[in-house]
Motif scaffolding. Sequence first.
Motif, PDB file in Angstrom:
ATOM      1  N   SER A   1      25.815   2.873   0.120  1.00  0.00           N
ATOM      2  CA  SER A   1      26.098   2.990   1.544  1.00  0.00           C
ATOM      3  C   SER A   1      24.822   3.311   2.302  1.00  0.00           C
ATOM      4  O   SER A   1      23.858   3.843   1.771  1.00  0.00           O
ATOM      5  N   VAL A   2      24.845   2.974   3.576  1.00  0.00           N
ATOM      6  CA  VAL A   2      23.724   3.285   4.451  1.00  0.00           C
ATOM      7  C   VAL A   2      23.594   4.795   4.557  1.00  0.00           C
ATOM      8  O   VAL A   2      24.588   5.467   4.808  1.00  0.00           O
ATOM      9  N   PRO A   3      22.417   5.328   4.395  1.00  0.00           N
ATOM     10  CA  PRO A   3      22.307   6.775   4.523  1.00  0.00           C
ATOM     11  C   PRO A   3      22.321   7.203   5.984  1.00  0.00           C
ATOM     12  O   PRO A   3      21.473   7.927   6.444  1.00  0.00           O
TER      13      PRO A   3
ATOM     14  N   THR B   1      24.142   9.110   7.188  1.00  0.00           N
ATOM     15  CA  THR B   1      24.482  10.517   7.181  1.00  0.00           C
ATOM     16  C   THR B   1      23.270  11.381   6.917  1.00  0.00           C
ATOM     17  O   THR B   1      23.357  12.578   6.987  1.00  0.00           O
TER      18      THR B   1
ATOM     19  N   HIS C   1      34.437   8.532   7.472  1.00  0.00           N
ATOM     20  CA  HIS C   1      34.634   9.866   8.015  1.00  0.00           C
ATOM     21  C   HIS C   1      33.963   9.970   9.391  1.00  0.00           C
ATOM     22  O   HIS C   1      33.098   9.180   9.728  1.00  0.00           O
ATOM     23  N   GLY C   2      34.371  10.987  10.122  1.00  0.00           N
ATOM     24  CA  GLY C   2      33.925  11.067  11.526  1.00  0.00           C
ATOM     25  C   GLY C   2      32.679  11.895  11.700  1.00  0.00           C
ATOM     26  O   GLY C   2      32.663  12.842  12.477  1.00  0.00           O
ATOM     27  N   ASP C   3      31.611  11.518  11.000  1.00  0.00           N
ATOM     28  CA  ASP C   3      30.356  12.269  11.104  1.00  0.00           C
ATOM     29  C   ASP C   3      29.770  12.029  12.509  1.00  0.00           C
ATOM     30  O   ASP C   3      29.392  10.898  12.838  1.00  0.00           O
TER      31      ASP C   3
ATOM     32  N   ILE D   1      34.991  13.177   2.073  1.00  0.00           N
ATOM     33  CA  ILE D   1      33.626  12.778   2.371  1.00  0.00           C
ATOM     34  C   ILE D   1      32.906  12.778   1.045  1.00  0.00           C
ATOM     35  O   ILE D   1      33.234  13.552   0.163  1.00  0.00           O
TER      36      ILE D   1
ATOM     37  N   THR E   1      27.208  11.944  14.335  1.00  0.00           N
ATOM     38  CA  THR E   1      25.754  11.849  14.496  1.00  0.00           C
ATOM     39  C   THR E   1      25.335  11.139  15.794  1.00  0.00           C
ATOM     40  O   THR E   1      24.171  11.182  16.170  1.00  0.00           O
TER      41      THR E   1
ATOM     42  N   SER F   1      24.807  16.527  10.597  1.00  0.00           N
ATOM     43  CA  SER F   1      25.737  15.769   9.753  1.00  0.00           C
ATOM     44  C   SER F   1      26.488  16.670   8.764  1.00  0.00           C
ATOM     45  O   SER F   1      26.019  17.725   8.377  1.00  0.00           O
ATOM     46  N   TYR F   2      27.658  16.209   8.345  1.00  0.00           N
ATOM     47  CA  TYR F   2      28.385  16.873   7.252  1.00  0.00           C
ATOM     48  C   TYR F   2      27.595  16.801   5.934  1.00  0.00           C
ATOM     49  O   TYR F   2      27.727  17.660   5.092  1.00  0.00           O
TER      50      TYR F   2
ATOM     51  N   ILE G   1      23.793  12.451  -0.160  1.00  0.00           N
ATOM     52  CA  ILE G   1      24.966  11.679  -0.571  1.00  0.00           C
ATOM     53  C   ILE G   1      24.868  11.142  -1.992  1.00  0.00           C
ATOM     54  O   ILE G   1      25.864  10.733  -2.558  1.00  0.00           O
TER      55      ILE G   1
ATOM     56  N   PRO H   1      29.745  10.764  -1.795  1.00  0.00           N
ATOM     57  CA  PRO H   1      28.833   9.671  -2.068  1.00  0.00           C
ATOM     58  C   PRO H   1      29.549   8.321  -2.020  1.00  0.00           C
ATOM     59  O   PRO H   1      30.621   8.176  -2.580  1.00  0.00           O
TER      60      PRO H   1
END
Lengths: 392, 392
Positions: free
Chosen positions: B8-10, B12, B30-32, B2, B34, A58-59, A63, B4
């Motif tokens: 939000s759901v972690p 990431t 964003h286009g993470d 990108i 995963t 992940s980036y 977070i 915090p």
Amino acid sequence: MIGPAKNSVPATNPTKKLLLSPDSIINLDHGDPTMFEPYWRKLGEKCTVEISGSDLMSYCSDIGNICWFLEPQLSDAIKRLHRTVGNAVSEDRYVVVGTGSTQLYQAALFALTSPGRAEADPISVVCAAPYYSSYQEETDFLRSGLYKWAGDAYSFDKDGPYIEIVTSPNNPDGAILEAVVNRKEGKLIHDLAYYWPQYTPITHPADYDIMLFTFSKSTGHAGSRIGWALVNDKVVARKMTKFIEVSSTGVSKESQLRAAKILGVAIEGCQHSDSENFFKYGQCLMAERWEKLRDVVKNSQIFSLPKYPQEWCNFISKYSESHPAFAWLKCKEDTNCESLLRAHKILTRGGERFGVGQEYARISLLSRERDFNQFLERLSGIKTAGQGIRTT
Amino acid sequence: MIGPAKNSVPATNPTKKLLLSPDSIINLDHGDPTMFEPYWRKLGEKCTVEISGSDLMSYCSDIGNICWFLEPQLSDAIKRLHRTVGNAVSEDRYVVVGTGSTQLYQAALFALTSPGRAEADPISVVCAAPYYSSYQEETDFLRSGLYKWAGDAYSFDKDGPYIEIVTSPNNPDGAILEAVVNRKEGKLIHDLAYYWPQYTPITHPADYDIMLFTFSKSTGHAGSRIGWALVNDKVVARKMTKFIEVSSTGVSKESQLRAAKILGVAIEGCQHSDSENFFKYGQCLMAERWEKLRDVVKNSQIFSLPKYPQEWCNFISKYSESHPAFAWLKCKEDTNCESLLRAHKILTRGGERFGVGQEYARISLLSRERDFNQFLERLSGIKTAGQGIRTT
């Protein structure tokens, strides 16, 4: 500038171990810290990291943190390291990680000047000469409207806001420095890359608004491109993070993971005997190199070196003097020191790059042993300022 | 941007596996990438890299190469990968590695505009709208005197030199694009981050002067921050290298080593069955997600999606359509699409960030499966444009 040097010794490539011939060029222009390799090699698997194919994809790292791309274990290791070494106050500071302190320097300039005003002049950036040769290029290469290099802090006399970089111990000359302009409109960036026990006595924990450090100089891991800033102010930390986000969308997670591991081992080593303590080991090694170098220079008619005072080092609990990462060599008789050394196939960086005269040259003392010894041998053979220089 | 996102759901953070509650925010801004984790996890130790404490310590990787900080094994892997996939001409091209393609985009701007002239206006940088939302910020954040964002290429009418970014497949809308300004004074940067079989049919090997690719989108390893440019002209390659030298003194060696390993495994997988072939696996996965998404949108009264033509893909040897990394969702009735989705706790990026209207939103389709499924469920529940939006 680092880069290809024609015919130079591939001292920078650890996989090649060519013997040094008298014709080889010794590249001591940049401070590639390869002298510390044997120490880390000796530790064997203790420092090894293993990263599987699905790790670190992940980036994001954290977070909830202002610096959302900072791996929490690296942040922890950095804070523990500063507590252990005693070289900087890290409690209640924001940690911002960067792709080397090179990127963090630029992030700090951005943080202290943005958003700026469209009609305003760029803010002046100054540093006491002799100053690190790359600051000017890093400040000016994009012709930013936010900030602009204004040279030597000692001769700075423009009114209004400015930024002063304080590099201590100084690169190139190893001096312990403080801010010199000291006006209310000024903001400071403290570049403390060399404030580690191997280079200088640790006299107190540094405590400034923006302090820059780097993995390259602390443990010698330059290839990882990991630097960090300890930052007092939340807004500044946020803007520095923003800079790194826009310029590279964060910082390599692999490097962060490995830095966390190696800093952890270094911290643990500080609890043990001198030979296992990386910083004490480094201090002894640097002291040895300086002793050998001073011996050669003492017998020379044309070279001299700065003198450093004895100071109490809290880390090694002894009086000691500085043993900087660079020798700041001065030639007598107004000789061009860099040219003289180049004639003897020693690549260094001349004084003019640091804002002072050509009689000075900066020489890395962090090379592999073979190169350091060869450098001493060649240096001791230089008897006159004209020797070896072709006048055609 | 990108960073915090409150509550939000972690998604990431791969270490946290919380269950999705109806109140959780799904961050698809964003286009993470995963979604590719399970593939690499399945490969187990095959992709694991082990790095010892004394490896990779030097700044330099290959002092004989223009890009002196590029690890030779990464350069080799990149060239082999392009040969294997057939998406770009890599023979007789200079490879420049960067800290993600983010840094390479800026390096290319610098290379095409420096040293510039003190009295000259900054060179205009344009891109056909809808364009990638970060180009503007990356171009303008330092207020460079070398280059300046000039917006939509379709409406660009200034005389003189300019740079046009061609993003193909396009981010945000997945369209296959060519340059639109087409004047002699123009220089082009081709951002080909998404020109891989999982996202679009590979119709020919791309062959342009500056082509940007990234590890983040090719295999899904965004955390490594590795991008590369294939560059035709030696002077441009040298200047791009210079940019990366001044901005970060090179690129993480750990990430380069790992990228070389993983690209090597991906290349090897291309010789095997479909399930071992990362790009075919990815192509199936993206096709599945798009099918599910199109099903939901087909039953909706307010949303629509772009249509993509069938093209012959040389890599999978089949006709196929594009399955872009992002859904470029359009709302009917001039609704603010981003706000509507946010009211349903789905974070996306609104059309205005891409230079077009608020009826559009870009939605990442590269999230983990749990988030993707939850997104579809919530999307299918949105029946009217006002639903869930508070008007107070």
